[in-house]
Design a protein around this motif. Structure first.
Motif, short mmCIF file in Angstrom:
data_model
loop_
_atom_site.label_atom_id
_atom_site.label_comp_id
_atom_site.label_asym_id
_atom_site.label_seq_id
_atom_site.Cartn_x
_atom_site.Cartn_y
_atom_site.Cartn_z
N ARG A 290 0.84 -1.20 0.00
CA ARG A 290 0.00 0.00 0.00
C ARG A 290 0.88 1.25 0.00
O ARG A 290 1.93 1.28 0.65
CB ARG A 290 -0.91 0.01 1.22
N LEU A 291 0.44 2.27 -0.72
CA LEU A 291 1.14 3.55 -0.73
C LEU A 291 0.80 4.29 0.56
O LEU A 291 -0.37 4.42 0.92
CB LEU A 291 0.73 4.36 -1.96
N ILE A 292 1.81 4.78 1.26
CA ILE A 292 1.61 5.52 2.50
C ILE A 292 1.92 6.99 2.25
O ILE A 292 3.04 7.34 1.83
CB ILE A 292 2.51 4.99 3.63
N ILE A 293 0.92 7.85 2.47
CA ILE A 293 1.17 9.28 2.36
C ILE A 293 1.00 9.94 3.73
O ILE A 293 0.24 9.47 4.57
CB ILE A 293 0.24 9.96 1.33
N ARG A 294 1.76 11.02 3.93
CA ARG A 294 1.69 11.80 5.17
C ARG A 294 1.07 13.15 4.85
O ARG A 294 1.55 13.88 3.98
CB ARG A 294 3.08 11.98 5.76
N ASP A 295 -0.02 13.50 5.53
CA ASP A 295 -0.69 14.76 5.24
C ASP A 295 -0.04 15.92 6.00
O ASP A 295 0.95 15.74 6.72
CB ASP A 295 -2.19 14.67 5.54
N ASP A 296 -0.60 17.13 5.84
CA ASP A 296 -0.01 18.32 6.44
C ASP A 296 0.01 18.27 7.96
O ASP A 296 0.80 18.97 8.61
CB ASP A 296 -0.77 19.57 5.98
N ASP A 297 -0.86 17.47 8.54
CA ASP A 297 -0.91 17.35 10.00
C ASP A 297 -0.02 16.24 10.54
O ASP A 297 0.00 15.98 11.75
CB ASP A 297 -2.36 17.11 10.45
N GLY A 298 0.67 15.56 9.63
CA GLY A 298 1.56 14.48 10.04
C GLY A 298 0.92 13.12 10.12
O GLY A 298 1.59 12.13 10.46
N ALA A 299 -0.38 13.04 9.83
CA ALA A 299 -1.06 11.74 9.86
C ALA A 299 -0.68 10.92 8.64
O ALA A 299 -0.51 11.46 7.54
CB ALA A 299 -2.57 11.94 9.91
N ARG A 300 -0.55 9.61 8.82
CA ARG A 300 -0.18 8.70 7.73
C ARG A 300 -1.42 7.96 7.25
O ARG A 300 -2.19 7.45 8.05
CB ARG A 300 0.90 7.72 8.20
N HIS A 301 -1.58 7.89 5.92
CA HIS A 301 -2.76 7.28 5.33
C HIS A 301 -2.35 6.19 4.34
O HIS A 301 -1.60 6.47 3.40
CB HIS A 301 -3.60 8.33 4.60
#
Length: 276
Positions: A248-259
Motif C-alpha cells: 500500500r502507498l503511504i502518504i503523510r498529510d499536512d498534520d503528520g497523519a499517515r494514510h
C-alpha cells in the motif's frame, strides 16, 4: 513475421512462448489458456493488440511495433501474496528495460518523478506503471482465473511503448523511440523474459515479498515528494512516504497523519502540489 524469442534464462527455466504479429488481447489468450488447463509458465507476446485493456477497464493503445505481453502462472501462494505479483512485474520490467538502455543515458526525470537515487531515467510508479523521464513508458495489469482443477491462475499483462505512445491521456506518456532508443519489441521482450525469471524466483511463491518490495522501493518514483491520489473524484494530497509490507502507498498529510492507499491514480511534482 514476428521473431519473438525467450531469453536464455527463461528457456532454461522452462518457460514457453506463443508470439503473434497481431492479436485481440494477449491477456485474453492467457486467460483462455488457464481455462483450458495449461500448466502455466507460458508467455503470449504480440506486436499489436486490437482489443487491449488497462487498469479499471480502460483501453490500452497498442499500435504495431509496441510490445504487448502476458504471462500465465499458477503460483502456490495466498491471495494476499498473489496480489503483490504486480510489484514482481515492476521489478522485472525495471531490470529488463534498464539492461537495454544505451550507456550514458541516465538523467533526472521530469515532474519530480525521478528514482529514489535522484538519477534513474527508468523509475517505477505506484501501483503498476514504469516511467521514463517522468512519463509513462509501460503498464502492468493483473487478472485472475480458475484452472479446471480449481487452482488460481494469474495473468501478468505488460504493455511497453516501444515505437509510439498514446496522446491525450491523463498522465504523460512516452516511448523508447521518443527517448532515442532504437530497439524492437522483440528485443524488449527477450530482456523482460530473462528479468522475470530472477524477480519471480526472488518472490518465491510469496515467501520473498519483502525482498521484492524493497527492490521496488529502491527504484520508485517520487518517494519523499508531494503526491496526489485521485480516488473516485476525490483527491488526497500529501508526501509519498513509502509503500508498506502489503504494497500500500503511504502518504503523510499536512498534520503528520499517515494514510494507507490501496488504489487510485497517482500524480507527482507540480501536479500534486497544485490546489484546486
Amino acid at each position: 513475421m514476428t521473431e519473438f524469442r525467450l531469453g536464455s534464462k527463461a528457456r532454461d527455466a522452462g518457460y514457453r512462448l506463443a508470439g503473434f504479429d497481431t492479436i485481440g488481447s494477449t491477456n485474453s489468450e492467457a486467460l483462455a489458456a488457464a481455462a483450458a488447463g495449461d500448466p502455466g509458465g507460458i508467455w503470449f507476446a504480440a506486436l499489436q493488440q486490437t482489443a487491449g485493456r488497462g487498469r479499471r477497464g480502460r483501453e490500452w493503445h497498442s499500435p504495431s511495433g509496441n510490445l504487448a505481453a502476458s504471462l500465465m502462472v499458477i503460483p502456490d501462494a495466498s491471495p494476499e501474496q498473489i496480489a503483490t505479483l504486480g510489484f514482481v512485474a515492476g521489478v522485472a520490467l525495471n531490470s529488463g528495460l534498464s539492461s537495454i538502455l544505451p550507456g550514458g543515458m541516465v538523467r533526472i526525470g521530469i515532474d519530480g518523478a525521478d528514482g529514489a537515487d535522484g538519477r534513474s531515467r527508468i523509475a517505477l510508479k505506484w501501483p503498476n506503471d514504469v516511467l521514463a523521464d517522468g512519463a509513462k513508458l509501460a503498464g502492468i495489469l493483473l487478472e485472475a482465473a480458475k484452472t479446471p482443477d480449481g487452482r488460481q491462475a494469474v495473468i501478468v499483462g505488460i504493455g511497453v511503448n516501444v515505437v509510439a505512445a498514446p496522446e491525450g491521456v491523463p498522465y504523460p506518456a512516452t516511448s523508447l523511440k521518443a527517448l532515442g532508443i532504437e530497439r524492437s519489441a522483440e528485443d524488449v521482450f527477450e530482456a523482460l523474459s530473462d528479468a522475470w525469471v530472477g524477480a519471480f524466483g526472488l518472490w518465491n511463491d510469496g515467501k520473498g515479498v519483502s525482498a521484492i518490495l524493497e527492490r521496488w522501493r529502491h527504484s520508485a518514483a517520487g518517494i519523499g515528494a508531494p503526491v496526489a491520489i485521485s480516488q473516485d473524484g476525490i483527491v488526497r494530497r500529501g508526501i509519498f512516504e513509502t509503500i508498506d509490507s502489503s504494497g500500500r502507498l503511504i502518504i503523510r498529510d499536512d498534520d503528520g497523519a499517515r494514510h494507507p492507499i490501496t488504489a487510485g491514480d497517482v500524480h507527482f511534482g507540480a501536479t500534486a502540489s497544485a490546489r484546486s
